[in-house]
Motif scaffolding. Structure first.
Motif, PDB file in Angstrom:
ATOM      1  N   GLU A 253     -14.899  -2.841 -31.458  1.00 35.80           N
ATOM      2  CA  GLU A 253     -14.999  -2.582 -30.025  1.00 35.80           C
ATOM      3  C   GLU A 253     -16.425  -2.879 -29.576  1.00 35.80           C
ATOM      4  O   GLU A 253     -17.372  -2.777 -30.364  1.00 35.80           O
ATOM      5  N   LYS A 254     -16.557  -3.302 -28.343  1.00 34.91           N
ATOM      6  CA  LYS A 254     -17.886  -3.649 -27.865  1.00 34.91           C
ATOM      7  C   LYS A 254     -18.475  -2.513 -27.034  1.00 34.91           C
ATOM      8  O   LYS A 254     -17.748  -1.758 -26.384  1.00 34.91           O
ATOM      9  N   TRP A 255     -19.787  -2.403 -27.084  1.00 36.32           N
ATOM     10  CA  TRP A 255     -20.493  -1.386 -26.323  1.00 36.32           C
ATOM     11  C   TRP A 255     -21.849  -1.951 -25.918  1.00 36.32           C
ATOM     12  O   TRP A 255     -22.325  -2.912 -26.497  1.00 36.32           O
ATOM     13  N   CYS A 266     -13.910   0.126 -34.856  1.00 33.69           N
ATOM     14  CA  CYS A 266     -13.066   1.086 -34.157  1.00 33.69           C
ATOM     15  C   CYS A 266     -12.394   2.017 -35.150  1.00 33.69           C
ATOM     16  O   CYS A 266     -11.793   1.574 -36.130  1.00 33.69           O
ATOM     17  N   CYS A 272      -9.118   2.557 -28.837  1.00 32.71           N
ATOM     18  CA  CYS A 272     -10.271   1.721 -28.506  1.00 32.71           C
ATOM     19  C   CYS A 272      -9.844   0.710 -27.444  1.00 32.71           C
ATOM     20  O   CYS A 272      -9.215  -0.307 -27.774  1.00 32.71           O
ATOM     21  N   ASP A 274     -11.533  -1.409 -25.472  1.00 31.01           N
ATOM     22  CA  ASP A 274     -12.233  -2.680 -25.295  1.00 31.01           C
ATOM     23  C   ASP A 274     -12.458  -3.339 -26.651  1.00 31.01           C
ATOM     24  O   ASP A 274     -13.577  -3.380 -27.170  1.00 31.01           O
ATOM     25  N   THR A 275     -11.395  -3.825 -27.259  1.00 29.70           N
ATOM     26  CA  THR A 275     -11.479  -4.376 -28.611  1.00 29.70           C
ATOM     27  C   THR A 275     -11.763  -5.875 -28.575  1.00 29.70           C
ATOM     28  O   THR A 275     -11.573  -6.552 -27.572  1.00 29.70           O
TER      29      THR A 275
END
Length: 366
Positions: A253-255, A266, A272, A274-275
């Motif tokens: 997942e992005k952050w 994740c 999650c 926003d994978t």
């Protein structure tokens, strides 16, 4: 960003992407810092010269001394071996050829006085000839299903010797041959059973399933990963004959950190939203492009048919054209296992691997 590449110098081809993932882009979990991967950290083991792993006990030590014919402990000498990356790599090489790799490889490397011995040992392994005799026909292991796909190849055979000179084949067989490079040693041992002829690797494999060692392994899942390891993600070809499975990639997942996109693994117990999709560098099907015709030499050099002349190959081998015939071979599970075994033990892999499956020629009357 909709996807990411995990492979060196391979850009993702997804829409609105073109990104590669670096080590600093990924936040890893705490499990990556553990000191012991396969065994319980407090366990003590004895590693014998032929790569058997045994649980440490006084009874076992006495048994090893007796098996080695040592009656007087004054004849023993204790040494401390410093084992680093170089020693481990040499031990891996030695384990494939030697029945006593620690004596042959690690001990000379750890002793300055034995540097000459080490040079001689390395020279021996470098020049060691693989077995050239025809290998016995390999039967599928009890753990391996014989219900597999088959690939047809056209083999050029020397009539006088019944020796395979080279096959001419489509990209499906080439993809299978290349896929042999992706199979872990543990999976090779699983596929071939007791007929691997891989130096001391068989002893190491059996040690994992030894009932005395099971309680010292981290888990049953750990044992399964060693005895029947999966191949790496994105390395399973649709032309693979063996019934192999590949590891599942973690879901990323992005952050955002200071307006920069980072990735984290994740947790499957969480949702999650926003994978990220990972990029497969070979595509979804195979390692080579097709359709295309290839020629494979007996020692497994791969050439496109357009880049090499069959006439020139025969000239180099000094084999007249009238002594050559074509045979079609269906490569299924039994043939694939025989090829796998031959690639590990022979420099004439195709002849030794496939000769048992050639049509027998009637004897000429004199």
């Amino acid at each position: 960003m909709t996807c990411v590449s995990m492979y060196y110098n391979m850009n993702c081809r997804c829409t609105n992407s073109g990104n590669m993932m670096s080590r600093t882009d990924v936040r890893v979990g705490s499990e990556c810092g553990v000191k012991s991967v396969f065994t319980v950290p407090t366990a003590l083991f004895i590693l014998t010269d032929d790569m058997q792993i045994l649980t440490n006990s006084p009874t076992l030590v006495l048994r090893i001394l007796k098996l080695n014919g040592i009656k007087d402990t004054n004849a023993l000498e204790e040494r401390t071996l410093i084992v680093g990356q170089n020693e481990i790599m040499e031990l891996l090489k030695g384990s494939l050829f030697s029945k006593t790799p620690i004596t042959d490889i690690v001990l000379p490397m750890s002793s300055a006085d034995d540097s000459g011995t080490l040079r001689e040992t390395r020279k021996f392994f470098a020049s060691a000839k693989c077995e050239s005799d025809a290998l016995p026909r390999t039967q599928p292991s009890q753990n391996v299903s014989s219900d597999s796909k088959k690939i047809t190849v056209k083999a050029f055979v020397q009539k006088s010797t019944n020796r395979i000179l080279f096959p001419q084949t489509q990209h499906d067989f080439i993809d299978f041959i290349l896929s042999l490079l992706t199979i872990p040693l543990g999976q090779v041992q699983f596929l071939l059973g007791s007929s691997t002829r891989l130096g001391s690797i068989s002893n190491l494999y059996r040690s994992v399933s030894d009932s005395e060692n099971v309680e010292y392994m981290k888990s049953r899942d750990t044992i399964a990963k060693l005895l029947e390891p999966q191949i790496a993600p994105h390395y399973l070809s649709k032309y693979q004959i063996f019934s192999l499975s590949q590891q599942k990639l973690p879901v990323f997942e992005k952050w955002l950190v200071r307006n920069e996109i980072k990735l984290s693994v994740c947790n499957h117990s969480e949702v999650c939203p926003d994978t990220i999709t990972t990029f497969d560098p070979k595509g979804q099907d195979s390692f080579v492009k097709g359709p295309m015709v290839f020629i494979v030499t007996n020692d497994l050099e791969v050439h496109t048919a357009a880049s090499i002349s069959i006439i020139s190959i025969l000239d180099q081998m000094r084999i007249p054209v009238f002594d050559v015939e074509e045979q079609e071979l269906d490569i299924g599970m039994e043939e694939a296992l025989s090829i796998l075994k031959a690639t590990l033990t022979s420099t004439s892999a195709l002849t030794n691997g496939l000769q048992p499956f050639l049509k027998s020629r009637p004897k000429q009357e004199t």
